[in-house]
Structures are given as C-alpha cells and as structure tokens.
Scaffold this active site. Structure first.
Site, PDB file in Angstrom:
ATOM      1  N   HIS A  57       0.865  -1.185   0.000  1.00 12.46           N
ATOM      2  CA  HIS A  57       0.000   0.000   0.000  1.00 12.46           C
ATOM      3  C   HIS A  57       0.899   1.232   0.000  1.00 12.46           C
ATOM      4  O   HIS A  57       2.056   1.177   0.448  1.00 12.46           O
ATOM      5  CB  HIS A  57      -0.886   0.011   1.243  1.00 12.46           C
ATOM      6  CG  HIS A  57      -1.930  -1.059   1.254  1.00 12.46           C
ATOM      7  ND1 HIS A  57      -2.990  -1.047   2.131  1.00 12.46           N
ATOM      8  CD2 HIS A  57      -2.090  -2.174   0.495  1.00 12.46           C
ATOM      9  CE1 HIS A  57      -3.753  -2.102   1.917  1.00 12.46           C
ATOM     10  NE2 HIS A  57      -3.221  -2.804   0.930  1.00 12.46           N
ATOM     11  N   GLU A  59       1.052   3.792   1.862  1.00 13.48           N
ATOM     12  CA  GLU A  59       1.583   4.162   3.176  1.00 13.48           C
ATOM     13  C   GLU A  59       2.775   3.294   3.561  1.00 13.48           C
ATOM     14  O   GLU A  59       3.775   3.797   4.096  1.00 13.48           O
ATOM     15  CB  GLU A  59       0.508   4.002   4.271  1.00 13.48           C
ATOM     16  CG  GLU A  59      -0.724   4.835   4.056  1.00 13.48           C
ATOM     17  CD  GLU A  59      -1.868   4.073   3.383  1.00 13.48           C
ATOM     18  OE1 GLU A  59      -3.017   4.244   3.812  1.00 13.48           O
ATOM     19  OE2 GLU A  59      -1.601   3.315   2.434  1.00 13.48           O
ATOM     20  N   CYS A  87      -6.029   1.750   5.976  1.00 16.72           N
ATOM     21  CA  CYS A  87      -6.629   0.495   6.428  1.00 16.72           C
ATOM     22  C   CYS A  87      -5.993   0.088   7.759  1.00 16.72           C
ATOM     23  O   CYS A  87      -5.062   0.734   8.244  1.00 16.72           O
ATOM     24  CB  CYS A  87      -6.413  -0.596   5.382  1.00 16.72           C
ATOM     25  SG  CYS A  87      -4.692  -1.138   5.241  1.00 16.72           S
ATOM     26  N   CYS A  90      -2.150  -0.556   7.607  1.00 17.82           N
ATOM     27  CA  CYS A  90      -1.352   0.667   7.512  1.00 17.82           C
ATOM     28  C   CYS A  90      -1.379   1.460   8.811  1.00 17.82           C
ATOM     29  O   CYS A  90      -0.351   2.006   9.231  1.00 17.82           O
ATOM     30  CB  CYS A  90      -1.841   1.506   6.340  1.00 17.82           C
ATOM     31  SG  CYS A  90      -1.486   0.709   4.739  1.00 17.82           S
TER      32      CYS A  90
END
Length: 153
Positions: A57, A59, A87, A90
């Site tokens: 992701h 992040e 999410c 993260c």
C-alpha cells in the site's frame, strides 16, 4: 472544522501526485508522503498488483522509504499524508513506526481504520497514539478514485 495549513495542503498535493503515478501504473490511485521537519523523507504509490505484494500500500511503501532514509524504523514526530483513509494494516504500521500525525484526504467507509469502518486510533492494544485528521483535499482524491474505477468497468 479543521483549518488546514498551506503546508498541509502542499504535502497532500505531493501525495496526490503519487496517487497519479499509481493510476498510470494501473494501480488503485493512492499516494502517500512522510514528512519530518518540513521535508519529505519518504514517498510511495500503491503498487500491490504490479509487485505481487499485498502489503505494498502507498503508506507502507512511503514508511519503508522514510525508514531507509532515516536509517531507523522509528519515525517519531513524522507526519504521514495519504490520499485515502488508511486500512488497519497501515494504521498498525504507522503506530509501530511511531508516526506522530496522519492526514488523509478521502474517507473509506468500507475499509478505513481511522474512524470510518473501524477506529484503530481508539484501540488500547496499540502502544502508540496517532493524531489523525481527515478530509484534506478529499474531493480531489475521491475524483481520482472514481475516475480510476469507472475506467475499469
């Protein structure tokens, strides 16, 4: 209502540029930057599809880059700007990295872990507390996401 600083807006625009890179690579357009002492120390675009890595992701990519740049997995006092509400994975990674503040653009009612679908900021099991602010340039980030998913239909 939150009053966003010009600095916050500028860093979120950098995250939006990262989101654009993700879209160009046929990834869900999410981008992130990690800022410490007024400087971007890590940036990332969503890339789980092209890397075959479910943890890639934006992040996580940005946190990895920032940690490498700082030669430290802890990033105390840093701010992470991201174009979509993080999410659970993260949010937990940011807590482990000791990120001080998270600023996100669009809310994610299905998977957001900063108050939308769940709120990990209130979870007592996380040993570090994050300040979280959402909604900065939300319309721009949402438009990128809508455009991307409409093009896939």
């Amino acid at each position: 209502m939150i009053r966003w600083s010009d600095t916050d807006t500028a860093f979120m625009r950098s995250a939006l540029l990262e989101a654009g890179l993700a879209a160009e690579a046929s990834e869900v357009p999410v981008g992130a930057v990690v800022v410490q002492h007024g400087e971007i120390i890590g940036s990332g675009s969503n890339c789980p599809i092209n890397t075959n890595d479910p943890t890639a992701h934006a992040e996580i990519v940005a946190l990895r880059a920032a940690a490498a740049a700082q030669r430290n997995y802890r990033l105390p006092g840093a701010t992470l700007y991201v174009t979509l509400e993080p999410c659970a994975m993260c949010m937990a990674a940011m807590a482990h990295a000791r990120i001080g503040r998270v600023v996100f653009a669009a809310y994610d009612k299905k998977g957001g872990a900063a108050g939308s679908a769940m709120d990990l900021t209130a979870e007592r099991g996380l040993q570090h507390r994050l300040d979280v602010n959402g909604g900065l340039l939300a319309e721009e980030a949402s438009a990128l996401l809508k455009e991307f998913f409409q093009s896939k239909r």
